[in-house]
Scaffold this active site. Sequence first.
Site: not given
Length: 354
Positions: A27, A31, A40, A77, A154
Amino acid sequence: MIELKNDRLLRAIRREPVDKTPIWIMRQAGRYLPEYRAVRAKAGSFLTLCKTPELACEVTLQPLARFPLDAAIIFSDILTIPDAMGLGLYFIEGEGPAFERPLRSAQDIQNLGVPDPEMSLGYVLDAVRMISHELAGKVPLIGFCGSPWTLATYMLEGNANKAFPKIKALMEEQPQLLHHLLRTLTEAVSLHLNAQINAGAQVVMIFDTWGGTLNTANYQTYSLHYMQQIIAMITAKNAASPVPIILFTKAGGQWLELMAQTGCDVIGVDWLVNLGDARKRVGNKVALQGNLHPSILCQSEAVIRAEVMRILAEYGEGEGHIFNLGHGITPDVPPEHVAILVNAVHTWSRRGPR
């Protein structure tokens, strides 16, 4: 094949001599970087950012503009494959991913098709091509997918339900239906990883985020078995020009010997594993990637440097180590602490006179 200016990662994967231990960060485009947050905000949503190749390319390259990292990893993703299968991926702020149409019946599972990567996931491949062009051989580009087991959790739960009641019930009550789902996902993941390779990825990684929640027998049956099939398909497809494969099962340190037999080139390990012990257990079969706890990056410079020295010493002399975190970097990490980390790894691992 693009000639790399920095092939430190690939040499470490092959367990060849390197001038210093390579480092990249799971990652690493994320962020914790203010420039990422700006892009973003411009995109309007995480999914729009993923699905806009120009923006995905921009944020992939951002950390390399700041830090002398030894690899780039495509900004995407793991749930793009289920989205391409028609489940309707969206993200809930503060909660994570969810699906508009999760799998709720045997018919739902049987109706799933394997998406054509160029048609349904072309935005990922376009981003890979753009990034590869922009990198121009500066460092290797890593592509990735989620493992079939992780994707299935998921798809059946509908969101990030870490108790996994639905997939566990399916495992107990209709194991053959679960195997059907995992076979479908195995084909989809293999196709997508090979498409990323064709688009320019020079290394690929399988993220088995939830494999570590299984017991040993179920891990072998429902997770590792299918990852081994993916590895075999990628290896066969790229036999003329082999592409290294990194396998990472979070909380899977008890299965290192099993993972080393899959044909992968690298095993990623989390902070629960002692790297020296892991090295003894896998022998010369694979390289190892890891394994700083992400929370260390929120500590002082002295703590970060001490942990780097500890991990490097734990691995010991010789080749085959790729420095990374034991999981993804968190949004609260100050970017200057990442600079401290990268500098410490490169400085303290340098071979020859300092």
